[in-house]
Design a protein around this motif. Sequence first.
Motif, PDB file in Angstrom:
ATOM      1  N   ILE A  73       0.856  -1.197   0.000  1.00  0.00           N
ATOM      2  CA  ILE A  73       0.000   0.000   0.000  1.00  0.00           C
ATOM      3  C   ILE A  73       0.886   1.238   0.000  1.00  0.00           C
ATOM      4  O   ILE A  73       0.677   2.182  -0.771  1.00  0.00           O
ATOM      5  CB  ILE A  73      -0.942  -0.009   1.221  1.00  0.00           C
ATOM      6  N   ASN A  74       1.933   1.221   0.839  1.00  0.00           N
ATOM      7  CA  ASN A  74       2.858   2.351   0.878  1.00  0.00           C
ATOM      8  C   ASN A  74       3.527   2.571  -0.468  1.00  0.00           C
ATOM      9  O   ASN A  74       3.648   3.697  -0.937  1.00  0.00           O
ATOM     10  CB  ASN A  74       3.931   2.127   1.947  1.00  0.00           C
ATOM     11  N   ILE A  75       3.981   1.456  -1.077  1.00  0.00           N
ATOM     12  CA  ILE A  75       4.644   1.586  -2.371  1.00  0.00           C
ATOM     13  C   ILE A  75       3.705   2.188  -3.395  1.00  0.00           C
ATOM     14  O   ILE A  75       4.071   3.072  -4.166  1.00  0.00           O
ATOM     15  CB  ILE A  75       5.156   0.210  -2.842  1.00  0.00           C
ATOM     16  N   PHE A  76       2.443   1.720  -3.356  1.00  0.00           N
ATOM     17  CA  PHE A  76       1.477   2.226  -4.328  1.00  0.00           C
ATOM     18  C   PHE A  76       1.344   3.742  -4.216  1.00  0.00           C
ATOM     19  O   PHE A  76       1.427   4.461  -5.206  1.00  0.00           O
ATOM     20  CB  PHE A  76       0.119   1.549  -4.115  1.00  0.00           C
ATOM     21  N   PHE A  77       1.180   4.250  -2.970  1.00  0.00           N
ATOM     22  CA  PHE A  77       0.993   5.692  -2.824  1.00  0.00           C
ATOM     23  C   PHE A  77       2.275   6.460  -3.148  1.00  0.00           C
ATOM     24  O   PHE A  77       2.222   7.564  -3.675  1.00  0.00           O
ATOM     25  CB  PHE A  77       0.458   6.026  -1.430  1.00  0.00           C
ATOM     26  N   LEU A  78       3.417   5.827  -2.830  1.00  0.00           N
ATOM     27  CA  LEU A  78       4.694   6.456  -3.171  1.00  0.00           C
ATOM     28  C   LEU A  78       4.801   6.647  -4.678  1.00  0.00           C
ATOM     29  O   LEU A  78       5.132   7.732  -5.179  1.00  0.00           O
ATOM     30  CB  LEU A  78       5.840   5.583  -2.659  1.00  0.00           C
ATOM     31  N   VAL A  79       4.498   5.580  -5.426  1.00  0.00           N
ATOM     32  CA  VAL A  79       4.614   5.646  -6.884  1.00  0.00           C
ATOM     33  C   VAL A  79       3.552   6.586  -7.454  1.00  0.00           C
ATOM     34  O   VAL A  79       3.803   7.343  -8.390  1.00  0.00           O
ATOM     35  CB  VAL A  79       4.478   4.236  -7.490  1.00  0.00           C
ATOM     36  N   TYR A  80       2.374   6.555  -6.834  1.00  0.00           N
ATOM     37  CA  TYR A  80       1.274   7.406  -7.299  1.00  0.00           C
ATOM     38  C   TYR A  80       1.655   8.883  -7.185  1.00  0.00           C
ATOM     39  O   TYR A  80       1.381   9.686  -8.065  1.00  0.00           O
ATOM     40  CB  TYR A  80       0.026   7.096  -6.471  1.00  0.00           C
ATOM     41  N   ARG A  81       2.326   9.220  -6.053  1.00  0.00           N
ATOM     42  CA  ARG A  81       2.657  10.628  -5.819  1.00  0.00           C
ATOM     43  C   ARG A  81       3.932  11.039  -6.543  1.00  0.00           C
ATOM     44  O   ARG A  81       4.022  12.122  -7.110  1.00  0.00           O
ATOM     45  CB  ARG A  81       2.822  10.892  -4.325  1.00  0.00           C
ATOM     46  N   ALA A  88       2.920  -1.302  -9.433  1.00  0.00           N
ATOM     47  CA  ALA A  88       2.419  -1.029  -8.087  1.00  0.00           C
ATOM     48  C   ALA A  88       0.987  -1.535  -7.929  1.00  0.00           C
ATOM     49  O   ALA A  88       0.633  -2.122  -6.894  1.00  0.00           O
ATOM     50  CB  ALA A  88       2.496   0.462  -7.804  1.00  0.00           C
ATOM     51  N   ILE A  89       0.166  -1.336  -8.970  1.00  0.00           N
ATOM     52  CA  ILE A  89      -1.210  -1.834  -8.916  1.00  0.00           C
ATOM     53  C   ILE A  89      -1.204  -3.348  -8.772  1.00  0.00           C
ATOM     54  O   ILE A  89      -1.913  -3.928  -7.945  1.00  0.00           O
ATOM     55  CB  ILE A  89      -1.979  -1.427 -10.192  1.00  0.00           C
ATOM     56  N   MET A  90      -0.356  -4.012  -9.580  1.00  0.00           N
ATOM     57  CA  MET A  90      -0.295  -5.472  -9.532  1.00  0.00           C
ATOM     58  C   MET A  90       0.219  -5.952  -8.182  1.00  0.00           C
ATOM     59  O   MET A  90      -0.295  -6.935  -7.619  1.00  0.00           O
ATOM     60  CB  MET A  90       0.614  -5.999 -10.646  1.00  0.00           C
ATOM     61  N   LEU A  91       1.246  -5.274  -7.643  1.00  0.00           N
ATOM     62  CA  LEU A  91       1.791  -5.667  -6.335  1.00  0.00           C
ATOM     63  C   LEU A  91       0.711  -5.584  -5.271  1.00  0.00           C
ATOM     64  O   LEU A  91       0.541  -6.499  -4.450  1.00  0.00           O
ATOM     65  CB  LEU A  91       2.947  -4.745  -5.949  1.00  0.00           C
ATOM     66  N   LEU A  92      -0.047  -4.497  -5.301  1.00  0.00           N
ATOM     67  CA  LEU A  92      -1.083  -4.284  -4.296  1.00  0.00           C
ATOM     68  C   LEU A  92      -2.148  -5.376  -4.388  1.00  0.00           C
ATOM     69  O   LEU A  92      -2.504  -6.000  -3.377  1.00  0.00           O
ATOM     70  CB  LEU A  92      -1.697  -2.899  -4.510  1.00  0.00           C
ATOM     71  N   THR A  93      -2.625  -5.646  -5.619  1.00  0.00           N
ATOM     72  CA  THR A  93      -3.652  -6.668  -5.793  1.00  0.00           C
ATOM     73  C   THR A  93      -3.139  -8.027  -5.326  1.00  0.00           C
ATOM     74  O   THR A  93      -3.834  -8.756  -4.604  1.00  0.00           O
ATOM     75  CB  THR A  93      -4.055  -6.762  -7.279  1.00  0.00           C
ATOM     76  N   THR A  94      -1.903  -8.337  -5.733  1.00  0.00           N
ATOM     77  CA  THR A  94      -1.307  -9.620  -5.355  1.00  0.00           C
ATOM     78  C   THR A  94      -1.269  -9.792  -3.843  1.00  0.00           C
ATOM     79  O   THR A  94      -1.620 -10.850  -3.314  1.00  0.00           O
ATOM     80  CB  THR A  94       0.142  -9.680  -5.881  1.00  0.00           C
ATOM     81  N   SER A  95      -0.860  -8.712  -3.124  1.00  0.00           N
ATOM     82  CA  SER A  95      -0.680  -8.900  -1.687  1.00  0.00           C
ATOM     83  C   SER A  95      -2.027  -8.991  -0.977  1.00  0.00           C
ATOM     84  O   SER A  95      -2.139  -9.682   0.035  1.00  0.00           O
ATOM     85  CB  SER A  95       0.183  -7.789  -1.107  1.00  0.00           C
ATOM     86  N   ILE A  96      -3.053  -8.313  -1.506  1.00  0.00           N
ATOM     87  CA  ILE A  96      -4.382  -8.460  -0.900  1.00  0.00           C
ATOM     88  C   ILE A  96      -4.834  -9.916  -1.019  1.00  0.00           C
ATOM     89  O   ILE A  96      -5.279 -10.537  -0.052  1.00  0.00           O
ATOM     90  CB  ILE A  96      -5.401  -7.528  -1.584  1.00  0.00           C
TER      91      ILE A  96
END
Lengths: 494, 137
Positions: free
Chosen positions: A42-50, A76-84
């Motif tokens: 989640i952190n990585i996703f927001f980091l990359v998003y910003r 980042a989207i794929m990482l997030l989905t995978t970890s959920i």
Amino acid sequence: MIIYPILLPLIFAIITVLFWENQQVKRALSIISTGLLMIVNINIFFLVYREGIQVVQVGDWPAPFGISLVVDLFSAIMLLTTSIIAFLLAIYSFSGIDLARRKFGYFPLFQFLLMGVNGALCTGDLFNLYVWFEVMLMSSFVLIALGGERTQIEGAIKYVILNLLASTLFLSAIGLTYNLAGTLNMADLALRLQVVQTSGQVTVIAVLFLVAFGIKSAIFPLFFWLPASYHTPPVTITALFSALLTKVGMYTLIRFFTLLFPFESEFTHTIILTSAGFTMLTGVLGAASQTDLRRLLSFHIISQIGYIFMGLGLFTEYAIAASIYFLVHIILAKTALFLSAGMVESIQGSFDLKKLGGLYKHRIGLSMLFLLPALSVAGLPPFSGFFAKLGLIIAGLESKQYFIIGLALFVSLMTLFSMTKVWNEAYWKPPKDSQYADQQKPVSAWRWVPSITIVLFSVLLGLLANPIFEVCQMAAAQLMDPTQYIRAVLGMVR
Amino acid sequence: MQRSIILPVATRFLMPLMLVFSIFLLLRGHNEVGGGFVGGLVAASALMLYAISTSPSALWRLLPLDPRFIAGIGLLISLFSGFIPLFYEKPFMTGIWIETPLPVLGKIGTPTLFDLGVYVLVIGVVVWILLEFAEDE
């Protein structure tokens, strides 16, 4: 930061090996590990998003020489989905995996599989990608054969042989690429292939990669290993494979054809579109002829892969965005379907649609856990499947590919038909065997809590389609403009 | 069955030699032929020689830990060597070397620690696999 999705599963896999005999500790570790992974991602996703694309040069070796780890918005989207998915499946496996399998290294393998998937999603180096695919496949080979039932071994052999063939092709393609360009760093490679783009060798390499990952992501005519093997292990493992393995293949194809071979438009993209059409059609026709719930769902995996592939074949920014949204949608919805199939089996002891029945009468909540994702996969509004398909069809209309649109709509209808069949047989009709008629066998909370959560996520994905699709469009814009990626990895464009 | 006397006697001389040789291989490995993997294999074959000449259960008694633990600890050592650069604010797995060479060991750094981890891991895994196959008569 972006190295932790790879390191976390590794650390926990090692600690799990140290606690080999203690089942309770292993379960707890697996939940903690995937939970931490989710927070990190989640952190990585927001980091990359910003802040845009994140790069780490492992070992401090400068870019074209060392191994770069690159996370852009798509990764980042794929990482997030995978970890959920990983987190929910880790909870589900409390009751979804039997003791014998838990004793025989199910938990460390689960972690190693995650490590491979995350590595493949993060890496910016071609050979490193091969290594991560091998890590992933080694774990999946053992997971699919774990338990050693006769059908399992049969399925595992088909799975192993075809995937090893794919790996060989992948490796040969890497060799040819190195021979042609003299580099395997993906950003550097993208620059060098632009120079030699007229060479026929590039097309050969592109098609070799297409075949290699085509086998791994089960597209037409290379999908035969999937229905032969995916229904044999326990349903938790099938859910894990369907959520991660074929989708990572798809991720890699999208990455390759946007970053490395963007100029390969006419020849390869015709192949991709044709194959996508056949993938959708054969998948859904195969599903229509099945009466075993798990086999039926396995055929639907293939059919849905076709849609993602179609977005790649259309190759506009909007189509790629729709493909990314579709990837997230199908990972959530498909996992939800497999988990609900697992619960059906835990109540009535079978996956055979002919033997099942009457679930709706006593188990309305449980039936909803099947119905909602099923309608979503079939593409009815307001579920995520509707928006995913809508995106693809708008993209198709823009590029005037009417034939493939018609096919996609027809397949959608067939999917609805197939899901209705499951609904009628397993939930609606009175059970054949009267002993199941008023059965009130409880379902473990370890099963229904993750299932409800995942269905909620899937519904939310549909309800929040607009903002999520906007993020997917940002990711697609990044993909369609490789200079951003190249600049992030190499520092500046030479 | 009558056991030959030759093998146990030879093992008594060979085993320490092989173990020392394996450490020699481990230490010279960074720039020359050798390294943690080869060293680990030699050490593991020394241990297996002991198991063949006496008995697998004797090797179990000789080992301080379960081979599974040895393998896990080896992996942890290698992983830890990757984390050291993070304390110096360098990326994961950056090689950090000491300034002045030590006697005997020579110039060491984080890759040496990584190799040591591989060495321990290989001993653990090979002994683990072979002991699964071996059974006392």
